[in-house]
Scaffold this active site. Structure first.
Site, PDB file in Angstrom:
ATOM      1  N   SER A  74     -37.005 -44.250  26.034  1.00  0.00           N
ATOM      2  CA  SER A  74     -35.634 -43.513  25.832  1.00  0.00           C
ATOM      3  C   SER A  74     -34.854 -45.451  26.674  1.00  0.00           C
ATOM      4  O   SER A  74     -34.655 -44.435  27.897  1.00  0.00           O
ATOM      5  CB  SER A  74     -35.867 -42.972  26.148  1.00  0.00           C
ATOM      6  OG  SER A  74     -35.998 -41.858  25.457  1.00  0.00           O
ATOM      7  N   LEU A  75     -35.036 -45.871  26.116  1.00  0.00           N
ATOM      8  CA  LEU A  75     -34.116 -46.802  27.233  1.00  0.00           C
ATOM      9  C   LEU A  75     -32.824 -46.605  27.638  1.00  0.00           C
ATOM     10  O   LEU A  75     -32.268 -46.575  28.495  1.00  0.00           O
ATOM     11  CB  LEU A  75     -34.246 -48.639  26.763  1.00  0.00           C
ATOM     12  CG  LEU A  75     -33.251 -49.098  28.346  1.00  0.00           C
ATOM     13  CD1 LEU A  75     -34.466 -49.728  28.832  1.00  0.00           C
ATOM     14  CD2 LEU A  75     -33.220 -50.804  26.807  1.00  0.00           C
ATOM     15  N   HIS A  76     -31.825 -46.774  26.449  1.00  0.00           N
ATOM     16  CA  HIS A  76     -30.549 -45.826  26.395  1.00  0.00           C
ATOM     17  C   HIS A  76     -29.831 -46.609  27.158  1.00  0.00           C
ATOM     18  O   HIS A  76     -28.364 -46.127  27.056  1.00  0.00           O
ATOM     19  CB  HIS A  76     -30.489 -44.468  26.963  1.00  0.00           C
ATOM     20  CG  HIS A  76     -31.372 -43.586  25.520  1.00  0.00           C
ATOM     21  ND1 HIS A  76     -31.423 -43.536  24.516  1.00  0.00           N
ATOM     22  CD2 HIS A  76     -32.051 -42.473  26.372  1.00  0.00           C
ATOM     23  CE1 HIS A  76     -32.153 -42.671  24.464  1.00  0.00           C
ATOM     24  NE2 HIS A  76     -33.079 -42.050  25.169  1.00  0.00           N
ATOM     25  N   GLU A 106     -39.749 -25.777  20.219  1.00  0.00           N
ATOM     26  CA  GLU A 106     -39.612 -25.592  18.461  1.00  0.00           C
ATOM     27  C   GLU A 106     -40.775 -26.742  18.243  1.00  0.00           C
ATOM     28  O   GLU A 106     -40.967 -27.999  19.191  1.00  0.00           O
ATOM     29  CB  GLU A 106     -38.112 -26.467  18.647  1.00  0.00           C
ATOM     30  CG  GLU A 106     -36.713 -24.693  19.059  1.00  0.00           C
ATOM     31  CD  GLU A 106     -35.720 -24.891  19.177  1.00  0.00           C
ATOM     32  OE1 GLU A 106     -35.471 -24.497  18.560  1.00  0.00           O
ATOM     33  OE2 GLU A 106     -35.104 -26.239  19.941  1.00  0.00           O
ATOM     34  N   GLY A 117     -39.746 -31.739  25.911  1.00  0.00           N
ATOM     35  CA  GLY A 117     -40.378 -32.049  26.867  1.00  0.00           C
ATOM     36  C   GLY A 117     -41.274 -33.491  27.447  1.00  0.00           C
ATOM     37  O   GLY A 117     -40.727 -34.552  26.536  1.00  0.00           O
ATOM     38  N   GLU A 118     -41.505 -34.062  28.084  1.00  0.00           N
ATOM     39  CA  GLU A 118     -41.734 -35.291  28.389  1.00  0.00           C
ATOM     40  C   GLU A 118     -43.561 -35.453  28.803  1.00  0.00           C
ATOM     41  O   GLU A 118     -44.013 -35.330  29.543  1.00  0.00           O
ATOM     42  CB  GLU A 118     -40.881 -35.776  30.185  1.00  0.00           C
ATOM     43  CG  GLU A 118     -42.071 -37.325  30.626  1.00  0.00           C
ATOM     44  CD  GLU A 118     -41.930 -38.139  30.026  1.00  0.00           C
ATOM     45  OE1 GLU A 118     -40.598 -38.596  29.054  1.00  0.00           O
ATOM     46  OE2 GLU A 118     -43.210 -38.622  29.622  1.00  0.00           O
ATOM     47  N   CYS A 140     -28.668 -34.827  26.833  1.00  0.00           N
ATOM     48  CA  CYS A 140     -30.212 -33.595  26.181  1.00  0.00           C
ATOM     49  C   CYS A 140     -30.136 -32.756  26.545  1.00  0.00           C
ATOM     50  O   CYS A 140     -30.099 -32.272  27.483  1.00  0.00           O
ATOM     51  CB  CYS A 140     -31.597 -34.757  26.625  1.00  0.00           C
ATOM     52  SG  CYS A 140     -33.103 -33.914  25.737  1.00  0.00           S
TER      53      CYS A 140
HETATM   54  N1  SAH Z   1     -38.755 -36.736  26.746  1.00  0.00           N
HETATM   55  C1  SAH Z   1     -39.125 -37.673  25.549  1.00  0.00           C
HETATM   56  C2  SAH Z   1     -39.283 -37.364  23.867  1.00  0.00           C
HETATM   57  C3  SAH Z   1     -38.362 -36.164  23.552  1.00  0.00           C
HETATM   58  S1  SAH Z   1     -36.751 -36.937  23.534  1.00  0.00           S
HETATM   59  C4  SAH Z   1     -37.773 -38.799  26.366  1.00  0.00           C
HETATM   60  O1  SAH Z   1     -37.083 -38.778  26.086  1.00  0.00           O
HETATM   61  O2  SAH Z   1     -38.071 -39.962  25.358  1.00  0.00           O
HETATM   62  C5  SAH Z   1     -36.412 -37.825  21.993  1.00  0.00           C
HETATM   63  C6  SAH Z   1     -35.515 -38.830  21.861  1.00  0.00           C
HETATM   64  O3  SAH Z   1     -33.801 -38.075  21.925  1.00  0.00           O
HETATM   65  C7  SAH Z   1     -34.985 -39.391  23.402  1.00  0.00           C
HETATM   66  O4  SAH Z   1     -35.145 -40.538  22.363  1.00  0.00           O
HETATM   67  C8  SAH Z   1     -33.831 -38.889  23.808  1.00  0.00           C
HETATM   68  O5  SAH Z   1     -33.609 -39.944  24.666  1.00  0.00           O
HETATM   69  C9  SAH Z   1     -33.236 -38.269  22.103  1.00  0.00           C
HETATM   70  N2  SAH Z   1     -32.355 -37.779  22.728  1.00  0.00           N
HETATM   71  C10 SAH Z   1     -32.108 -36.743  23.781  1.00  0.00           C
HETATM   72  N3  SAH Z   1     -31.125 -35.830  23.212  1.00  0.00           N
HETATM   73  C11 SAH Z   1     -30.334 -36.556  22.305  1.00  0.00           C
HETATM   74  C12 SAH Z   1     -28.638 -36.439  21.669  1.00  0.00           C
HETATM   75  N4  SAH Z   1     -28.490 -35.220  21.784  1.00  0.00           N
HETATM   76  N5  SAH Z   1     -28.542 -37.259  20.877  1.00  0.00           N
HETATM   77  C13 SAH Z   1     -29.252 -38.163  20.309  1.00  0.00           C
HETATM   78  N6  SAH Z   1     -30.424 -38.324  21.015  1.00  0.00           N
HETATM   79  C14 SAH Z   1     -31.297 -37.569  22.095  1.00  0.00           C
HETATM   80 FE1  SF4 Z   2     -34.402 -35.193  27.248  1.00  0.00          FE
HETATM   81 FE2  SF4 Z   2     -36.505 -36.223  27.052  1.00  0.00          FE
HETATM   82 FE3  SF4 Z   2     -34.872 -36.768  28.890  1.00  0.00          FE
HETATM   83 FE4  SF4 Z   2     -36.750 -34.056  28.812  1.00  0.00          FE
HETATM   84  S1  SF4 Z   2     -37.261 -36.816  29.126  1.00  0.00           S
HETATM   85  S2  SF4 Z   2     -34.594 -34.811  29.457  1.00  0.00           S
HETATM   86  S3  SF4 Z   2     -36.831 -34.354  26.612  1.00  0.00           S
HETATM   87  S4  SF4 Z   2     -34.337 -36.769  27.265  1.00  0.00           S
END
Ligand code: SAH
Ligand code: SF4
Length: 413
Positions: free
Chosen positions: A265-267, A122, A211-212, A149
């Protein structure tokens, strides 16, 4: 038929093998999209042109492909008429197939795309008043299993090739009608005035789709080099952001060899919580990750690192978490901005989004700590185009199956 087998999955946090740079086609022709100028010249040489001709033709073709967006060799007016059928017999100018295009009520657009060998992925376009951002995928699925995710519930099917990655940007330009017009081969006054690339809708690119990206480093690098090439798509590296979940060993290379903005993506701010929601944390912990951010080539107060923080109710959203976030970012002297992302729900997700009051309180604490912390407005939720909602129908895995794989991968480390 091209190889459609699933790639072997080496465990949730190990690098994956890099896919071929060209996806083979049934008709034996070679798709030029995704190839650098030098490789195009080599292919022209292998097809019979002498070295000088091959180099010259490659330069011309490259310009037509990436700067003008043509999809037919016949449109290449500065290439001899007799040469054009020669090219058409041997090469194609591909685009990913569009399976479905959706339009959200807020203007966001989502495309379901398909590779030449039948894998779906996508791409999302988010228009704003002052910019238009294309969210690009780097893999079909993901090896990582971030718990919030949706893409993380898919297997990794395969890495996208450079052509499939840059092809997303080209397709977006096709759809938005944003290739320069006019005839560059006859630069007289009249035609030159038609040759304009201003006022575009697509101004920014974020590698934040499926993807990563740092687990598909070479292909992402190849694609972004075409996007940044002055004679190619010519987008500034300052308008491109790559988001990683924290693949520490690849971050320095990313800064040095690609040079784009970094988002991380610290979170979460504690080991327990980050281990749970971003499992790569078990391999590369928070301190190691923040040190790699502090060392990121090119980061400065003018080019800050974005820290993405998804707001999960009662999981990572307390005032204490916010204070710890400020402490950590300061301890590592990071030129940082924080992007608070309200959790976007998907069917079966194990979390809920924090309340608006909680998000506001969190944001205020970070802001008072001297770090900007805007809340990202969810876009395209009605068509499942928002962050973390991307997932194609194929390749479902159960949570139990994912947990088993994660445990097996950890046991191997
Ligand atoms: N794989 C990479 C880039 C893709 S995800 C990564 O993880 O950074 C893009 C952003 O969306 C990331 O910060 C991811 O953590 C966040 N994300 C994933 N699932 C989510 C959700 N359900 N709600 C809000 N943000 C989300
Ligand atoms: Fe989702 Fe990014 Fe984590 Fe992969 S690395 S599972 S795309 S948030």
């Amino acid at each position: 038929m091209a190889d459609t087998d699933l790639m072997s999955i080496p465990g949730q946090i190990d690098p994956v093998p890099v896919a071929r740079d060209i996806t083979p086609r049934e008709d034996g022709r070679v798709d030029l999209i995704g190839l650098p100028r030098k490789r195009i010249a080599e292919l022209f040489g292998e097809a019979g042109l002498d070295a000088k001709q091959a180099k010259l033709r490659a330069k011309q073709v490259f310009h037509w492909l990436y700067h003008r967006g043509v999809t037919d060799f016949e449109a290449m007016t500065d290439i001899a008429k007799t040469m054009r059928p020669w090219l058409t017999e041997r090469f194609v100018i591909g685009r990913p197939d569009v399976v479905e295009a959706q339009h959200s009520s807020d203007g966001t657009r989502k495309w379901l795309l398909r590779t030449a060998d039948g894998h779906d992925f996508e791409m999302v376009f988010i228009p704003d008043a002052d910019r238009g951002t294309l969210c690009v995928s780097s893999q079909v699925g993901c090896t990582l299993n971030c718990r919030f995710c949706h893409t993380g519930t898919m297997r990794l099917v395969r890495n996208l090739t450079p052509g499939e990655i840059v092809g997303q940007v080209m397709l977006a330009r096709d759809t938005l009608g944003e290739w320069p017009k006019g005839r560059m081969d006859m630069p007289d006054e009249e035609t030159e005035s038609e040759y304009t690339a201003d006022g575009r809708l697509l101004t920014n690119i974020v590698m934040m789709g499926m993807g990563e990206p740092l687990y598909n480093f070479d292909n992402v690098k190849g694609a972004l080099q075409l996007v940044m090439d002055g004679d190619g798509l010519a987008l500034s590296k300052r308008r491109i952001t790559l988001s990683t979940s924290g693949v520490v060993p690849a971050m320095e290379r990313c800064g040095e060899e690609i040079g784009v903005n970094l988002a991380v993506s610290l979170h979460a701010v504690t080991k327990d919580v980050r281990d749970e929601i971003v499992p790569i944390n078990k391999k590369y912990g928070i301190e190691e990750l923040l040190q790699a951010c502090a060392d990121y080539p090119g980061a400065s107060n003018a080019r800050r690192i974005t820290f993405e923080y998804v707001m999960l109710k009662d999981k990572n959203d307390s005032d204490e978490d916010a204070r710890e976030l400020v402490r950590l970012l300061k301890a590592f002297k990071l030129p940082a901005k924080v992007n608070l992302i309200p959790f976007n729900p998907w069917p079966g997700a194990p979390y809920e989004c924090s309340t608006p009051e909680r998000i506001r309180s969190f944001s205020n604490i970070v802001f008072e700590g001297g770090i900007s912390a805007p809340v990202r407005t969810p876009r395209g939720r009605d068509i499942d185009a928002a962050c973390g909602q991307l997932k194609t129908a194929a390749q479902k895995k159960s949570r139990a199956e994912r947990d088993r794989e994660a445990a097996a991968a950890e046991a191997k480390d």
